[in-house]
Design a protein around this motif. Structure first.
Motif, PDB file in Angstrom:
ATOM      1  N   ILE A   1      59.909  34.970  64.633  1.00 45.89           N
ATOM      2  CA  ILE A   1      59.359  34.074  63.475  1.00 45.89           C
ATOM      3  C   ILE A   1      60.120  34.002  62.312  1.00 45.89           C
ATOM      4  CG2 ILE A   1      57.195  33.732  62.013  1.00 45.89           C
ATOM      5  CD1 ILE A   1      56.814  36.163  65.167  1.00 45.89           C
ATOM      6  N   ASP A   2      60.373  32.916  61.783  1.00 49.42           N
ATOM      7  CA  ASP A   2      61.183  32.315  60.683  1.00 49.42           C
ATOM      8  C   ASP A   2      60.311  31.690  59.509  1.00 49.42           C
ATOM      9  OD1 ASP A   2      62.726  31.968  58.513  1.00 49.42           O
ATOM     10  OD2 ASP A   2      64.602  31.570  60.040  1.00 49.42           O
ATOM     11  N   PRO A   3      59.838  32.851  58.739  1.00 43.78           N
ATOM     12  CA  PRO A   3      58.740  31.829  57.759  1.00 43.78           C
ATOM     13  C   PRO A   3      59.442  31.048  56.886  1.00 43.78           C
ATOM     14  CG  PRO A   3      58.440  34.558  57.820  1.00 43.78           C
ATOM     15  CD  PRO A   3      59.813  34.276  58.392  1.00 43.78           C
ATOM     16  N   ASP A   4      60.771  31.290  56.527  1.00 39.52           N
ATOM     17  CA  ASP A   4      61.526  30.307  55.620  1.00 39.52           C
ATOM     18  C   ASP A   4      61.693  29.068  56.231  1.00 39.52           C
ATOM     19  OD1 ASP A   4      61.625  32.535  53.898  1.00 39.52           O
ATOM     20  OD2 ASP A   4      63.732  32.798  54.062  1.00 39.52           O
ATOM     21  N   ARG A   5      61.703  28.939  57.506  1.00 42.82           N
ATOM     22  CA  ARG A   5      62.003  27.810  58.292  1.00 42.82           C
ATOM     23  C   ARG A   5      60.952  27.322  58.895  1.00 42.82           C
ATOM     24  NH1 ARG A   5      66.798  30.666  58.446  1.00 42.82           N
ATOM     25  NH2 ARG A   5      68.591  29.678  57.764  1.00 42.82           N
ATOM     26  N   LEU A   6      60.097  28.050  58.915  1.00 42.58           N
ATOM     27  CA  LEU A   6      58.465  27.450  59.654  1.00 42.58           C
ATOM     28  C   LEU A   6      58.755  27.319  60.876  1.00 42.58           C
ATOM     29  CD1 LEU A   6      57.059  25.141  56.797  1.00 42.58           C
ATOM     30  CD2 LEU A   6      56.980  27.570  57.102  1.00 42.58           C
ATOM     31  N   THR A   7      59.512  28.298  61.818  1.00 36.04           N
ATOM     32  CA  THR A   7      59.782  28.181  62.984  1.00 36.04           C
ATOM     33  C   THR A   7      59.561  29.653  63.786  1.00 36.04           C
ATOM     34  OG1 THR A   7      61.997  28.730  62.967  1.00 36.04           O
ATOM     35  CG2 THR A   7      61.480  26.287  62.777  1.00 36.04           C
ATOM     36  N   VAL A   8      59.065  29.229  65.171  1.00 35.62           N
ATOM     37  CA  VAL A   8      59.161  30.573  65.961  1.00 35.62           C
ATOM     38  C   VAL A   8      60.058  30.131  67.232  1.00 35.62           C
ATOM     39  CG1 VAL A   8      57.579  31.644  67.686  1.00 35.62           C
ATOM     40  CG2 VAL A   8      56.687  30.921  65.654  1.00 35.62           C
ATOM     41  N   MET A   9      60.865  31.304  67.698  1.00 40.06           N
ATOM     42  CA  MET A   9      61.895  30.995  68.678  1.00 40.06           C
ATOM     43  C   MET A   9      61.391  32.233  69.946  1.00 40.06           C
ATOM     44  SD  MET A   9      64.264  28.972  67.935  1.00 40.06           S
ATOM     45  CE  MET A   9      65.320  29.266  69.305  1.00 40.06           C
ATOM     46  N   ARG A  10      61.286  31.457  70.970  1.00 40.77           N
ATOM     47  CA  ARG A  10      60.755  32.280  72.087  1.00 40.77           C
ATOM     48  C   ARG A  10      61.881  31.876  73.292  1.00 40.77           C
ATOM     49  NH1 ARG A  10      54.578  31.576  73.337  1.00 40.77           N
ATOM     50  NH2 ARG A  10      55.272  29.431  73.560  1.00 40.77           N
ATOM     51  N   GLY A  11      62.793  32.600  73.319  1.00 39.95           N
ATOM     52  CA  GLY A  11      63.884  32.202  74.168  1.00 39.95           C
ATOM     53  C   GLY A  11      64.834  31.299  73.777  1.00 39.95           C
ATOM     54  N   SER A  12      64.964  30.139  74.471  1.00 37.53           N
ATOM     55  CA  SER A  12      65.413  28.931  73.892  1.00 37.53           C
ATOM     56  C   SER A  12      64.594  27.869  73.422  1.00 37.53           C
ATOM     57  CB  SER A  12      66.446  28.443  75.032  1.00 37.53           C
ATOM     58  OG  SER A  12      65.863  27.936  76.019  1.00 37.53           O
ATOM     59  N   GLU A  13      63.422  28.230  73.061  1.00 35.58           N
ATOM     60  CA  GLU A  13      62.407  27.155  72.958  1.00 35.58           C
ATOM     61  C   GLU A  13      62.277  27.413  71.142  1.00 35.58           C
ATOM     62  OE1 GLU A  13      57.771  25.827  73.598  1.00 35.58           O
ATOM     63  OE2 GLU A  13      58.484  27.718  74.159  1.00 35.58           O
ATOM     64  N   ARG A  14      62.107  26.246  70.549  1.00 32.97           N
ATOM     65  CA  ARG A  14      61.954  26.553  69.190  1.00 32.97           C
ATOM     66  C   ARG A  14      60.703  25.582  68.738  1.00 32.97           C
ATOM     67  NH1 ARG A  14      65.881  26.661  64.788  1.00 32.97           N
ATOM     68  NH2 ARG A  14      64.968  25.848  62.769  1.00 32.97           N
ATOM     69  N   ILE A  15      59.808  26.235  68.178  1.00 32.92           N
ATOM     70  CA  ILE A  15      58.380  25.807  68.060  1.00 32.92           C
ATOM     71  C   ILE A  15      58.231  25.660  66.468  1.00 32.92           C
ATOM     72  CG2 ILE A  15      55.963  26.277  68.418  1.00 32.92           C
ATOM     73  CD1 ILE A  15      57.022  27.975  70.644  1.00 32.92           C
TER      74      ILE A  15
END
Length: 221
Positions: A134-148
């Protein structure tokens, strides 16, 4: 992240409030020391941004009051006083960091995030949980190669729950973390954010405990 900004200069305070809000933080703005004291006796904060030159109660007196309460909330001193003696005085009184006016807003935001990160025992901005990054700065979650992608509120809710793994948080506590004084809150706002996170990250991530609140469990090793 909920921040208490204590600044009597309306122009500076407005700029800082807008910048922090745009960065995904929830900001309560107190114009003097007395208002800040009232806020801190009723609301939990992740960070205090404090100007030293305040009316009624000086920033140094307020800082001393915070620490005498055994309150370990990180405090970032923000002041036009640039003499070494003033910086040393603020840090000695219990401040965790110091930025002099004028300052760059991006630097202020970076210092805020670093202080909160250290207070939470994290060495990096990202948070790892059960195969997710989880990257709070970029508001993203990486799960494997999937970017959410997440909204700012969804991300703030996720970070709040991850910071209390295994301990349920009530809806009221989550509302306090996500919404400031002057924001209107729909009665089902937290439920909507939880529902959206479940749709994006999996229905089993956040567990509802009826009559208590929500929890993210400590992952099984």
């Amino acid at each position: 992240m909920r921040v208490l900004l204590v600044e009597d200069d309306r122009l500076i305070g407005s700029g800082v409030e807008d910048g922090l809000t745009e960065a995904g933080m929830t900001v309560d703005w107190a114009y003097d020391g007395k208002q800040a004291q009232l806020a801190m006796t009723t609301t939990p904060y992740d960070l205090v941004i404090l100007d030293l030159g305040l009316p009624h109660i000086s920033g140094t007196e307020l800082l001393d009051w915070i620490r005498r309460r055994n309150d370990h909330t990180p405090v970032l001193v923000m002041t036009a006083r640039d003499a070494v003696a003033d910086r040393v005085s603020g840090l000695s009184a219990g401040a965790d960091d110091y930025v002099g006016k004028p300052f760059d807003l991006t630097e202020l935001i970076a210092r805020c995030r670093a202080l909160v990160r250290r207070s939470q025992g994290r060495s990096t901005d990202t948070i790892e949980y059960d195969g997710m990054i989880i990257d709070p700065d970029r508001l993203t979650v990486m799960r494997g190669s999937e970017r959410i992608g997440l909204t700012a509120r969804e991300c703030a809710l996720l970070v709040e729950l991850l910071g209390s793994q295994g301990r349920p948080l009530s809806r009221a506590r989550l509302q306090d973390s996500l919404y400031g004084w002057n924001e209107e809150i729909e009665s089902n706002a937290i439920e909507v954010h939880v529902s959206n996170l479940r749709k994006k990250l999996g229905s089993r991530l956040i567990r509802t405990i009826r009559g208590i609140g929500y929890v993210i469990e400590v992952p099984v090793q």
